[in-house]
Design a protein around this motif. Structure first.
Motif, PDB file in Angstrom:
ATOM      1  N   GLN A   1       0.803  -1.238   0.000  1.00 22.75           N
ATOM      2  CA  GLN A   1       0.000   0.000   0.000  1.00 22.75           C
ATOM      3  C   GLN A   1       0.839   1.294   0.000  1.00 22.75           C
ATOM      4  OE1 GLN A   1      -3.864   0.137   2.203  1.00 22.75           O
ATOM      5  NE2 GLN A   1      -2.844   1.734   3.367  1.00 22.75           N
ATOM      6  N   ASP A   2       1.793   1.392   0.918  1.00 16.93           N
ATOM      7  CA  ASP A   2       2.562   2.635   1.037  1.00 16.93           C
ATOM      8  C   ASP A   2       3.375   2.955  -0.216  1.00 16.93           C
ATOM      9  OD1 ASP A   2       1.582   3.309   3.441  1.00 16.93           O
ATOM     10  OD2 ASP A   2       3.348   2.724   4.613  1.00 16.93           O
ATOM     11  N   GLY A   3       4.030   1.916  -0.751  1.00 19.46           N
ATOM     12  CA  GLY A   3       4.846   2.106  -1.952  1.00 19.46           C
ATOM     13  C   GLY A   3       3.987   2.523  -3.137  1.00 19.46           C
ATOM     14  N   LEU A   4       2.821   1.920  -3.204  1.00 20.91           N
ATOM     15  CA  LEU A   4       1.899   2.223  -4.297  1.00 20.91           C
ATOM     16  C   LEU A   4       1.428   3.677  -4.232  1.00 20.91           C
ATOM     17  CD1 LEU A   4       0.389   0.988  -6.663  1.00 20.91           C
ATOM     18  CD2 LEU A   4      -1.358   0.194  -5.076  1.00 20.91           C
ATOM     19  N   ILE A   5       1.091   4.100  -3.026  1.00 22.02           N
ATOM     20  CA  ILE A   5       0.641   5.489  -2.861  1.00 22.02           C
ATOM     21  C   ILE A   5       1.761   6.458  -3.257  1.00 22.02           C
ATOM     22  CG2 ILE A   5      -0.071   7.250  -1.174  1.00 22.02           C
ATOM     23  CD1 ILE A   5      -1.569   4.986   0.321  1.00 22.02           C
ATOM     24  N   ALA A   6       2.976   6.150  -2.853  1.00 17.26           N
ATOM     25  CA  ALA A   6       4.107   7.030  -3.194  1.00 17.26           C
ATOM     26  C   ALA A   6       4.282   7.112  -4.711  1.00 17.26           C
ATOM     27  CB  ALA A   6       5.383   6.512  -2.531  1.00 17.26           C
ATOM     28  N   GLN A   7       4.187   5.955  -5.377  1.00 19.53           N
ATOM     29  CA  GLN A   7       4.314   5.924  -6.849  1.00 19.53           C
ATOM     30  C   GLN A   7       3.186   6.715  -7.508  1.00 19.53           C
ATOM     31  OE1 GLN A   7       4.674   1.596  -7.658  1.00 19.53           O
ATOM     32  NE2 GLN A   7       5.406   2.250  -9.667  1.00 19.53           N
ATOM     33  N   MET A   8       1.977   6.534  -6.971  1.00 17.88           N
ATOM     34  CA  MET A   8       0.825   7.246  -7.532  1.00 17.88           C
ATOM     35  C   MET A   8       0.984   8.756  -7.324  1.00 17.88           C
ATOM     36  SD  MET A   8      -2.291   4.655  -6.439  1.00 17.88           S
ATOM     37  CE  MET A   8      -3.688   5.610  -7.012  1.00 17.88           C
ATOM     38  N   GLN A   9       1.493   9.136  -6.157  1.00 11.84           N
ATOM     39  CA  GLN A   9       1.648  10.575  -5.890  1.00 11.84           C
ATOM     40  C   GLN A   9       2.691  11.200  -6.814  1.00 11.84           C
ATOM     41  OE1 GLN A   9       1.921  10.843  -1.504  1.00 11.84           O
ATOM     42  NE2 GLN A   9      -0.115  11.793  -1.622  1.00 11.84           N
ATOM     43  N   ASP A  10       3.756  10.459  -7.104  1.00 14.11           N
ATOM     44  CA  ASP A  10       4.761  10.954  -8.066  1.00 14.11           C
ATOM     45  C   ASP A  10       4.101  11.209  -9.417  1.00 14.11           C
ATOM     46  OD1 ASP A  10       6.802  10.880  -6.296  1.00 14.11           O
ATOM     47  OD2 ASP A  10       7.700   9.008  -7.043  1.00 14.11           O
ATOM     48  N   PHE A  11       3.286  10.234  -9.826  1.00 14.61           N
ATOM     49  CA  PHE A  11       2.604  10.365 -11.118  1.00 14.61           C
ATOM     50  C   PHE A  11       1.671  11.589 -11.108  1.00 14.61           C
ATOM     51  CE2 PHE A  11      -0.625   9.686 -14.282  1.00 14.61           C
ATOM     52  CZ  PHE A  11       0.055   9.130 -15.354  1.00 14.61           C
ATOM     53  N   CYS A  12       0.935  11.747 -10.010  1.00 12.45           N
ATOM     54  CA  CYS A  12      -0.008  12.879  -9.900  1.00 12.45           C
ATOM     55  C   CYS A  12       0.736  14.206 -10.017  1.00 12.45           C
ATOM     56  CB  CYS A  12      -0.750  12.845  -8.570  1.00 12.45           C
ATOM     57  SG  CYS A  12      -1.909  11.492  -8.441  1.00 12.45           S
ATOM     58  N   GLN A  13       1.904  14.262  -9.398  1.00 13.09           N
ATOM     59  CA  GLN A  13       2.697  15.492  -9.435  1.00 13.09           C
ATOM     60  C   GLN A  13       3.169  15.780 -10.862  1.00 13.09           C
ATOM     61  OE1 GLN A  13       5.418  15.452  -6.237  1.00 13.09           O
ATOM     62  NE2 GLN A  13       5.152  17.643  -5.976  1.00 13.09           N
ATOM     63  N   GLN A  14       3.703  14.720 -11.501  1.00  2.80           N
ATOM     64  CA  GLN A  14       4.230  14.893 -12.865  1.00  2.80           C
ATOM     65  C   GLN A  14       3.123  15.239 -13.856  1.00  2.80           C
ATOM     66  OE1 GLN A  14       6.380  11.276 -13.816  1.00  2.80           O
ATOM     67  NE2 GLN A  14       7.676  11.626 -12.020  1.00  2.80           N
ATOM     68  N   SER A  15       1.959  14.589 -13.702  1.00  2.29           N
ATOM     69  CA  SER A  15       0.903  14.748 -14.704  1.00  2.29           C
ATOM     70  C   SER A  15      -0.189  15.713 -14.261  1.00  2.29           C
ATOM     71  CB  SER A  15       0.267  13.392 -15.030  1.00  2.29           C
ATOM     72  OG  SER A  15       1.243  12.495 -15.465  1.00  2.29           O
ATOM     73  N   ASP A  16      -0.033  16.292 -13.076  1.00  2.00           N
ATOM     74  CA  ASP A  16      -0.993  17.249 -12.542  1.00  2.00           C
ATOM     75  C   ASP A  16      -2.430  16.688 -12.615  1.00  2.00           C
ATOM     76  OD1 ASP A  16      -1.845  19.542 -11.365  1.00  2.00           O
ATOM     77  OD2 ASP A  16      -1.860  20.751 -13.193  1.00  2.00           O
ATOM     78  N   CYS A  17      -2.618  15.563 -11.959  1.00  2.00           N
ATOM     79  CA  CYS A  17      -3.933  14.916 -12.026  1.00  2.00           C
ATOM     80  C   CYS A  17      -4.264  14.219 -10.698  1.00  2.00           C
ATOM     81  CB  CYS A  17      -3.967  13.895 -13.161  1.00  2.00           C
ATOM     82  SG  CYS A  17      -2.914  12.475 -12.851  1.00  2.00           S
ATOM     83  N   ILE A  18      -5.493  13.764 -10.605  1.00  2.00           N
ATOM     84  CA  ILE A  18      -5.937  12.922  -9.491  1.00  2.00           C
ATOM     85  C   ILE A  18      -6.024  11.499 -10.031  1.00  2.00           C
ATOM     86  CG2 ILE A  18      -7.898  12.432  -7.940  1.00  2.00           C
ATOM     87  CD1 ILE A  18      -8.626  15.479  -8.338  1.00  2.00           C
ATOM     88  N   LEU A  19      -5.569  10.536  -9.240  1.00  2.00           N
ATOM     89  CA  LEU A  19      -5.659   9.129  -9.651  1.00  2.00           C
ATOM     90  C   LEU A  19      -6.619   8.379  -8.735  1.00  2.00           C
ATOM     91  CD1 LEU A  19      -1.998   7.856 -10.316  1.00  2.00           C
ATOM     92  CD2 LEU A  19      -3.800   8.259 -11.997  1.00  2.00           C
ATOM     93  N   ILE A  20      -7.443   7.542  -9.325  1.00  2.00           N
ATOM     94  CA  ILE A  20      -8.327   6.664  -8.546  1.00  2.00           C
ATOM     95  C   ILE A  20      -8.058   5.234  -8.986  1.00  2.00           C
ATOM     96  CG2 ILE A  20     -10.743   6.084  -7.995  1.00  2.00           C
ATOM     97  CD1 ILE A  20     -11.181   9.104  -9.105  1.00  2.00           C
ATOM     98  N   ALA A  21      -7.654   4.392  -8.028  1.00  2.00           N
ATOM     99  CA  ALA A  21      -7.412   2.970  -8.322  1.00  2.00           C
ATOM    100  C   ALA A  21      -8.500   2.163  -7.621  1.00  2.00           C
ATOM    101  CB  ALA A  21      -6.031   2.557  -7.828  1.00  2.00           C
ATOM    102  N   SER A  22      -9.220   1.339  -8.399  1.00  3.52           N
ATOM    103  CA  SER A  22     -10.345   0.569  -7.846  1.00  3.52           C
ATOM    104  C   SER A  22      -9.994  -0.897  -7.667  1.00  3.52           C
ATOM    105  CB  SER A  22     -11.553   0.626  -8.784  1.00  3.52           C
ATOM    106  OG  SER A  22     -11.874   1.930  -9.101  1.00  3.52           O
ATOM    107  N   GLY A  23     -10.640  -1.477  -6.669  1.00  6.59           N
ATOM    108  CA  GLY A  23     -10.502  -2.895  -6.366  1.00  6.59           C
ATOM    109  C   GLY A  23     -11.396  -3.172  -5.171  1.00  6.59           C
ATOM    110  N   PRO A  24     -11.127  -4.232  -4.417  1.00  9.28           N
ATOM    111  CA  PRO A  24     -11.927  -4.471  -3.212  1.00  9.28           C
ATOM    112  C   PRO A  24     -11.938  -3.243  -2.291  1.00  9.28           C
ATOM    113  CG  PRO A  24     -10.574  -6.376  -3.718  1.00  9.28           C
ATOM    114  CD  PRO A  24     -10.164  -5.307  -4.682  1.00  9.28           C
TER     115      PRO A  24
END
Ligand SMILES: Nc1ncnc2c1ncn2[C@@H]1O[C@H](COP(=O)(O)OP(=O)(O)O)[C@@H](O)[C@H]1O
Ligand SMILES: Cc1ncsc1CCOP(=O)(O)O
Length: 271
Positions: A147-170
């Motif tokens: 979880q933590d690593g994934l959030i960090a990776q997603m936040q990097d992407f959000c910063q670079q692409s200036d966007c909000i990310l939503i990842a769905s699953g259980p």
């Protein structure tokens, strides 16, 4: 004014360039939340529609060269007008065509919100293909350990692409460059209906047409859809299967109130 109330009052026009599998369900979910769906992908009308729509939802589930070109055209005009664009990278991990198309949409349109399942989001942020279809791969399920690593990776992407990310699953993650939320609403039956992810993207699209704070709107919409999944599951009776559940889901959004969402929203702020 609360989100559903605002959406039902202002009835935003939500232009969807979407797949031919779940198109009708997406249109009905938008109606159930108060929006006005418009499904269109003819290149010659993209500019006019973009002038009228409040939000554009690009869903690449059955993307082809024609709908890809239409997506770029509509997306560019929407962004010129400062309007919201949401991208659903359905099945991005199944082909190089989809991966390249998403790259081009990212650079030329710059969608402010991107929602996919965990396999799709992993493909997006890592550039490596995850998943072999449109569903989440078992190996891509988020765990306490990842979880933590994934959030960090997603936040990097959000910063670079200036966007909000939503990842769905259980459980769902909603992440921007600074914040991260974990949504625990939902029901296991949702994975037995094709299009529950597409419909979540469509629902977020409709509510973005009425909301002010984008991250909060994405969070509320994700809780709302999960809550609809929980309510729909309670209506299942003997003889019902995934087709009945699909209808109960749309009905649940149609019947939903802001009060119910506030009382039933089940999420934690992680960052
Ligand atoms: N096992 C599950 N338990 C609870 N909710 C689920 C489960 N699987 C999916 N969902 C919910 O279904 C919706 C669609 O998620 P998902 O099926 O992962 O997306 P996609 O349709 O894009 O593959 C989300 O609201 C998600 O929270
Ligand atoms: C089965 C299928 N094939 C192409 S698009 C699609 C629907 C995908 O819906 P979702 O991404 O919501 O699972």
């Amino acid at each position: 004014m609360d989100l559903l109330q605002a959406c039902r009052k202002y009835a935003p026009l939500v232009h969807c360039i979407t797949n031919y599998v779940t198109v009708n369900d997406c249109a009905n979910v938008i109606i159930a939340s108060g929006g006005r769906p418009l499904m269109a992908d003819e290149i010659t009308e993209m500019t006019e529609i973009a002038q009228k729509a409040e939000v554009l939802v690009i869903n690449i589930g059955t993307l082809n060269q024609r709908t890809f070109t239409a997506s770029l055209a509509a997306g560019k005009v929407m962004r010129q007008y400062g309007k919201m664009v949401l991208l659903d990278p359905v099945g991005i991990g199944v082909s190089t065509f989809r991966q390249k198309a998403v790259q081009e949409i990212l650079t030329t349109v710059k969608p402010q919100v991107i929602r996919g399942n965990f396999s799709e989001i992993l493909t997006l942020i890592s550039g490596q293909q995850h998943g072999s279809g449109v569903d989440i791969a078992q190996t891509d399920q988020m765990t306490q350990a990842t979880q933590d690593g994934l959030i960090a990776q997603m936040q990097d992407f959000c910063q670079q692409s200036d966007c909000i990310l939503i990842a769905s699953g259980p459980e769902d993650l909603i992440v921007n460059s600074q914040q991260a939320y974990l949504v625990q609403n939902g029901h296991a039956l949702m994975k037995d209906v094709t299009g529950t992810g597409c419909q979540l993207s469509a629902l977020i699209g409709a509510l973005l047409g009425a909301g002010q704070d984008w991250t909060k709107t994405c969070l509320t919409a994700t809780c709302m859809w999960g809550l609809a999944g929980e309510k729909a599951a309670k209506k299942i009776t003997v003889g019902d299967g995934n087709a009945s559940y699909r209808n109960y889901l749309i009905d649940a959004v149609y019947q939903m109130t802001d009060k119910e969402v506030k009382e039933g929203a089940n999420y934690v702020k992680l960052r």
